[in-house]
Structure formats: structure tokens, C-alpha cells
Scaffold this active site. Structure first.
Site, mmCIF file in Angstrom:
data_model
loop_
_atom_site.group_PDB
_atom_site.id
_atom_site.type_symbol
_atom_site.label_atom_id
_atom_site.label_comp_id
_atom_site.label_asym_id
_atom_site.label_seq_id
_atom_site.Cartn_x
_atom_site.Cartn_y
_atom_site.Cartn_z
ATOM 1 N N HIS A 287 -1.775 -0.828 -11.978
ATOM 2 C CA HIS A 287 -2.625 -0.220 -10.398
ATOM 3 C C HIS A 287 -3.785 -1.456 -11.033
ATOM 4 O O HIS A 287 -4.409 -1.909 -11.327
ATOM 5 C CB HIS A 287 -3.225 1.463 -10.872
ATOM 6 N N HIS B 45 0.665 -1.053 0.112
ATOM 7 C CA HIS B 45 -0.156 0.175 0.087
ATOM 8 C C HIS B 45 0.936 1.050 0.061
ATOM 9 O O HIS B 45 0.742 1.971 -0.878
ATOM 10 C CB HIS B 45 -0.556 -0.349 1.741
ATOM 11 N N ASP C 111 2.882 5.905 -7.529
ATOM 12 C CA ASP C 111 4.305 6.020 -7.335
ATOM 13 C C ASP C 111 5.676 5.991 -7.380
ATOM 14 O O ASP C 111 7.041 5.897 -7.111
ATOM 15 C CB ASP C 111 4.437 4.345 -6.531
HETATM 16 N N1 ACO Z 1 5.355 -5.407 -13.777
HETATM 17 C C1 ACO Z 1 5.325 -6.192 -14.323
HETATM 18 N N2 ACO Z 1 4.027 -6.761 -14.509
HETATM 19 C C2 ACO Z 1 3.178 -6.559 -13.973
HETATM 20 C C3 ACO Z 1 3.101 -5.399 -13.229
HETATM 21 C C4 ACO Z 1 4.280 -4.741 -13.265
HETATM 22 N N3 ACO Z 1 4.571 -3.244 -11.955
HETATM 23 N N4 ACO Z 1 1.852 -5.026 -12.416
HETATM 24 C C5 ACO Z 1 1.027 -6.111 -13.145
HETATM 25 N N5 ACO Z 1 2.081 -6.568 -13.867
HETATM 26 C C6 ACO Z 1 1.533 -8.270 -15.054
HETATM 27 C C7 ACO Z 1 1.724 -9.266 -14.533
HETATM 28 O O1 ACO Z 1 2.080 -9.777 -14.112
HETATM 29 C C8 ACO Z 1 0.298 -10.242 -14.813
HETATM 30 O O2 ACO Z 1 0.594 -10.209 -15.940
HETATM 31 P P1 ACO Z 1 0.165 -12.010 -16.726
HETATM 32 O O3 ACO Z 1 -1.667 -11.753 -16.957
HETATM 33 O O4 ACO Z 1 0.521 -12.248 -17.241
HETATM 34 O O5 ACO Z 1 -0.110 -12.682 -15.200
HETATM 35 C C9 ACO Z 1 -1.269 -8.712 -15.117
HETATM 36 O O6 ACO Z 1 -0.307 -7.888 -15.341
HETATM 37 C C10 ACO Z 1 -2.252 -8.848 -13.969
HETATM 38 O O7 ACO Z 1 -1.276 -8.477 -13.029
HETATM 39 P P2 ACO Z 1 -2.060 -8.792 -11.367
HETATM 40 O O8 ACO Z 1 -1.051 -8.849 -10.523
HETATM 41 O O9 ACO Z 1 -3.101 -9.147 -11.578
HETATM 42 O O10 ACO Z 1 -2.660 -6.770 -11.290
HETATM 43 P P3 ACO Z 1 -2.693 -6.413 -9.604
HETATM 44 O O11 ACO Z 1 -4.543 -4.886 -10.485
HETATM 45 O O12 ACO Z 1 -3.553 -7.483 -8.897
HETATM 46 O O13 ACO Z 1 -2.271 -5.444 -9.509
HETATM 47 C C11 ACO Z 1 -0.331 -4.299 -8.498
HETATM 48 C C12 ACO Z 1 -1.876 -4.209 -9.301
HETATM 49 C C13 ACO Z 1 0.002 -4.842 -7.355
HETATM 50 C C14 ACO Z 1 0.049 -2.144 -9.048
HETATM 51 C C15 ACO Z 1 0.433 -4.584 -9.493
HETATM 52 O O14 ACO Z 1 -0.415 -3.809 -10.775
HETATM 53 C C16 ACO Z 1 1.843 -4.126 -9.101
HETATM 54 O O15 ACO Z 1 2.819 -5.134 -8.366
HETATM 55 N N6 ACO Z 1 2.431 -3.207 -9.717
HETATM 56 C C17 ACO Z 1 3.956 -2.786 -9.024
HETATM 57 C C18 ACO Z 1 3.653 -2.127 -7.724
HETATM 58 C C19 ACO Z 1 3.225 -0.595 -7.923
HETATM 59 O O16 ACO Z 1 3.723 0.181 -8.186
HETATM 60 N N7 ACO Z 1 2.148 -0.715 -6.716
HETATM 61 C C20 ACO Z 1 1.955 0.942 -6.393
HETATM 62 C C21 ACO Z 1 -0.026 0.732 -6.637
HETATM 63 S S1 ACO Z 1 -0.432 2.121 -6.226
HETATM 64 C C22 ACO Z 1 -0.870 2.401 -4.650
HETATM 65 O O17 ACO Z 1 -0.234 2.092 -4.334
HETATM 66 C C23 ACO Z 1 -0.659 3.944 -4.226
#
Ligand code: ACO
Length: 428
Positions: free
Chosen positions: A307, A267, A363
Site C-alpha cells: 500500500h 484504485h 483488498d
Molecule cells: N507484490 C510484489 N512486490 C511488490 C508489491 C506487490 N504487491 N507491491 C510493491 N512491491 C515491491 C515493488 O516491486 C518495489 O520493489 P523494489 O523496491 O525492489 O523495486 C517495492 O515493493 C515498492 O513498491 P512501489 O511500487 O514503489 O510501492 P507503491 O507505494 O508505489 O505501490 C501499490 C503501492 C500500488 C499498492 C503496490 O503495493 C501494488 O501494486 N500492490 C498490488 C495492488 C494492490 O493490492 N492494490 C490495492 C491497494 S489498496 C487500495 O487502493 C484500496
């Protein structure tokens, strides 16, 4: 065309009609659907609330596909350009922009509530020198509540408002004092001549100068970052605020719980991860190799991208990128900026990211700004928590006034063992 949903239960052949209101069905309407007379009734299973609206709210609107964020109907970019954090906090709390006299009084009230009881310094002093400032902040918010026993009276709007004023005002003081404790410096007191962000910078960084003069660009940048982080509808910490507040506990305890939720790396900790990632990449020449790793599915993520809600450019990221340039004009450019820009350029063109709708989130650049402003990484979630307090309290107030709400108490699907008799020790 009726606004209803007809459900046929293939277990019994019976049909049910449930109302569709505001794009939802009421989960309790499903309880009438029973396989037999002993059946408890149908429930929904929705871990992590992936598709469950837990409240009706008129505070913040997000359209993740279009990249829209609005507070009380006002687009975030207009607020970032034209408003201040304190004005935005008022807007979140009251639903309308303040008049000039309301704003003046509000700014005055918040400024004059920034001092904390001297006994609280003793609480801070009891922490070890290297205690994480977020841990100190959570404990201090909770301790703060013990000074105001009337805060328990949550159904009295005047008492509620007083605690809201105290919490918003004192957040910058306990946040800055936590930092000063961590670095072993004396506590710098609030200065009532300064703005909210200016006063925070004063308490963070004042040394021997008689009067601290915040740099106006950095002061404004911090204020904009506070506006961008003030609320984000039903996120993890806001959900914690509402759930804990639903027990009718005082708002200090509920805000401490919400801050604890924010402390988690999923978060409030992502911008720290961005800095770590950029530092690890180290130079432009290492980027292709890093992108290859991310795409290979080995579990490496491009931090600051993607996101749960936004499947488009996070509207806050656009504003933050602009703020970053303004800050770097004052502080000098971060050596990590070129790596960030190149990563963004590649990711916005690369099929892997485009297909998955992975765009920079709030972020991606915020950590670079905080770092340029000399905030240590441990302070990043604290900088997020300071303005989010106004969002938490707005949502808390809305919940208390909402006749639909009760103590939050989800159901479960029991998966444990069936009834069995206690086994005496000698027979185990
Ligand atoms: N880099 C590379 N691949 C990614 C990323 C990323 N940052 N985020 C998602 N993906 C890919 C996943 O591997 C998945 O691929 P697949 O379909 O081949 O398996 C697809 O995109 C969907 O990803 P999910 O994890 O299902 O998406 P979810 O909505 O659950 O996750 C999250 C969202 C947690 C923000 C994710 O994008 C992530 O981990 N990002 C990096 C961390 C980050 O920046 N977090 C801050 C969020 S903003 C906030 O909280 C204020």
C-alpha cells in the site's frame, strides 16, 4: 527554537526564512525566491502529490507505519465492532457520534429517500444488457442530479444536507438497479422495513418472495465492509471529488467524477485482481512457483499486498479477515481461501516481502467475501463506491466551508516548444 526554515538560494546567495506550520511550509512562501527580477518565483514539482498536503482535514487520520486508521478520532476496529455504516456516515459528516434521536431520524431520512424517480429507470434501460455496472452507476449519479436543480446552491447548508441525504440513500438503489439491468431482471424496489445493507441485498436479490429477509450475518458483514470503506482521507477519488467540487459544481456531478476515479484498476479494482490471481494460482502446490515469479522482479505482483500509505498490516485487512470467516460459516468456504491464507503465511515470513514492508491490504480478503455473497466481480467497485459516497461528501462539505480553499488549479513546468510562427500548410 524558531518554527521556521531558512533557505539559502545558491543561485543568488540570498537567504529566506519561511514559516513551518503543522509540519509543512506554505508552497506560496517559496514564490519570493527568485533568481532574477523576471523570475516567476520558486515552485515545487510534485507529480501524484507524493509529498504535498492539499488541504487541512479533521475527518480521517492514518498512520501508515503503525497501521492506524481513525474516523474523527475513533479507531476503525471499534467502529467496525460497535457501529453501523449509517451511524459512521453521520460521524464522518458531522464530526461527532449521533445521539439516539439524531440516529433514529437520520436512519429514517435515509430509508425514506431510497426511491428514485421512475424516469431514471428509462436512463438505465437505454444501456446495453452487458454494460459495466460502474459505468451505469457513474451515469446514473450524474443523471440523478438533473432532477434536483437546487443542488447548484452549494453554499446553503440546508440544500447541501438534502443532497447528501439523497445521494447516500439512492446509491444503493441505483447500484442494485444497475445490477438488475445487467442480469436482465426486473427492478426490485426498496423496502422501508429493512436496514441500509439489508435493503441493498433486497434490491439486489429479491425474486418472487413477498418479503425479502436478508441473512443477518451477511447483512452485518456488508455493513462492516461499508464502514471500512467509508473514507480514507486524500485518496485518488477523494482528490477528484475535491478538485471537481472546487469549481462549485453541484455535488452529483462531483460524486460522478469521484466514482469515475474509483473505477480505475489502480484504485477500486484491486480486489478483482486478487480473485483473478487466486484463481490463476489454482492450488496450494502452485504457490511456491508463483511466489518465485513475484520475487524474480518480472513485474508479477502479489495482488492485495502493499500500500502507498500503509507500511504495516492494513488495519482494515485484519477486520475483513475475521468477517470472511463469519461469512463463510453461512455461505460455505471459498475454495480460494486456503490459497489466500497460504500466500499470506508465506509472504509474512519471506524476506522479500518483509524487507519491503508488504502486508495484506483491504483488498486481499474483500473480494473473497463479495464472491461468497454472490456479487459478480463487476460489482466490486460499485460495492466500494456505495459507502465511499459518505466520505466524498464529508470531504466536499469540509472543503466548501474551508476559507483556505479555492478552485483547484495546479501549476506546471512547461516543456514545449518556444514561441514560433504559424506554418502555412504548403510549407509543412
Ligand atoms: N507484490 C510484489 N512486490 C511488490 C508489491 C506487490 N504487491 N507491491 C510493491 N512491491 C515491491 C515493488 O516491486 C518495489 O520493489 P523494489 O523496491 O525492489 O523495486 C517495492 O515493493 C515498492 O513498491 P512501489 O511500487 O514503489 O510501492 P507503491 O507505494 O508505489 O505501490 C501499490 C503501492 C500500488 C499498492 C503496490 O503495493 C501494488 O501494486 N500492490 C498490488 C495492488 C494492490 O493490492 N492494490 C490495492 C491497494 S489498496 C487500495 O487502493 C484500496
Amino acid at each position: 527554537m524558531a518554527d521556521t526554515l531558512t533557505i539559502t538560494d545558491n543561485r543568488t546567495g540570498k537567504s529566506y526564512e519561511v514559516a513551518v506550520k503543522e509540519g509543512t511550509i506554505r508552497a506560496t512562501d517559496l514564490r519570493q525566491i527568485k533568481a532574477n527580477d523576471d523570475d516567476f518565483g520558486l515552485m515545487t514539482y510534485d507529480p501524484a502529490f507524493m509529498n504535498t498536503a492539499a488541504c487541512r482535514s479533521s475527518i480521517t487520520y492514518i498512520d501508515g507505519d503503525k497501521g492506524i486508521l481513525e474516523y474523527r478520532g475513533y479507531p476503525i476496529d471499534q467502529l467496525a465492532e460497535k457501529s453501523t455504516y449509517l451511524e459512521t456516515a453521520w460521524l464522518l459528516l458531522h464530526g461527532e457520534l449521533p445521539t439516539s434521536s439524531e440516529l433514529e431520524e437520520w436512519q429514517h431520512t435515509i430509508t425514506y429517500h431510497t426511491f428514485i424517480n421512475e424516469n431514471l429507470k428509462g436512463v438505465l434501460d437505454s444501456f446495453r444488457y452487458n454494460a459495466h455496472p460502474m459505468g451505469m452507476l457513474i451515469a446514473m449519479i450524474s443523471a440523478l442530479g438533473t432532477f434536483y436543480p437546487e443542488a447548484k446552491n452549494i453554499n446553503d447548508p440546508a440544500v447541501r444536507l438534502k443532497q447528501i441525504e439523497r445521494l447516500i440513500a439512492k446509491m444503493i438503489t441505483i447500484a442494485a438497479f444497475s445490477y438488475r439491468h445487467m442480469v436482465g431482471q426486473f427492478y426490485a424496489y426498496p423496502d422501508n422495513d429493512l436496514s441500509y445493507p439489508g435493503n441493498f441485498l433486497n434490491m439486489m436479490y429479491r425474486m418472487t418472495e413477498l418479503k425479502y429477509q436478508p441473512n443477518p450475518t451477511l447483512e452485518r458483514a456488508l455493513d462492516v465492509l461499508f464502514i471500512l470503506h467509508a473514507d480514507h482521507e486524500q485518496n485518488c477519488s477523494t482528490n477528484a471529488m475535491r478538485a471537481v467540487g472546487s469549481s462549485e459544481v453541484d455535488p452529483y456531478s462531483a460524486v460522478a467524477a469521484a466514482a469515475a476515479a474509483l473505477y480505475g484498476p489502480l484504485h477500486g479494482g484491486a480486489n478483482e485482481q486478487v480473485i483473478r490471481m487466486l484463481t490463476e494460482i489454482g492450488s496450494l502446490s502452485h504457490i511456491p512457483e508463483f511466489i518465485k515469479k513475484v520475487k524474480s522482479g518480472e513485474g508479477v505482483r502479489l495482488m492485495g499486498f502493499g500500500h502507498r500509505v500503509y507500511k504495516n498490516y492494513d488495519p482494515r485487512a485484519k477486520i475483513i479477515k475475521q468477517v470472511a470467516y463469519e461469512v463463510f460459516d453461512v455461505t460455505g468456504k471459498s475454495p480460494l481461501l486456503d490459497i489466500a491464507l497460504e500466500l499470506e503465511r508465506i509472504a509474512l515470513e519471506d524476506e522479500y516481502f518483509v524487507k519491503r514492508k508488504l502486508y495484506p491490504n483491504v483488498d486481499f480478503y474483500s473480494g473473497l467475501i463479495y464472491q461468497a455473497m454472490q456479487f459478480p466481480m463487476d460489482m466490486f467497485p460499485v460495492l466500494f463506491a456505495i459507502p465511499r459516497v459518505s466520505g466524498w461528501l464529508s470531504q466536499w462539505q469540509e472543503m466548501i466551508e474551508d476559507p483556505d480553499q479555492k478552485i483547484a488549479r495546479p501549476r506546471q513546468i512547461y516543456t514545449g516548444s518556444a514561441r514560433r510562427d504559424f506554418v502555412p500548410m504548403e510549407k509543412r
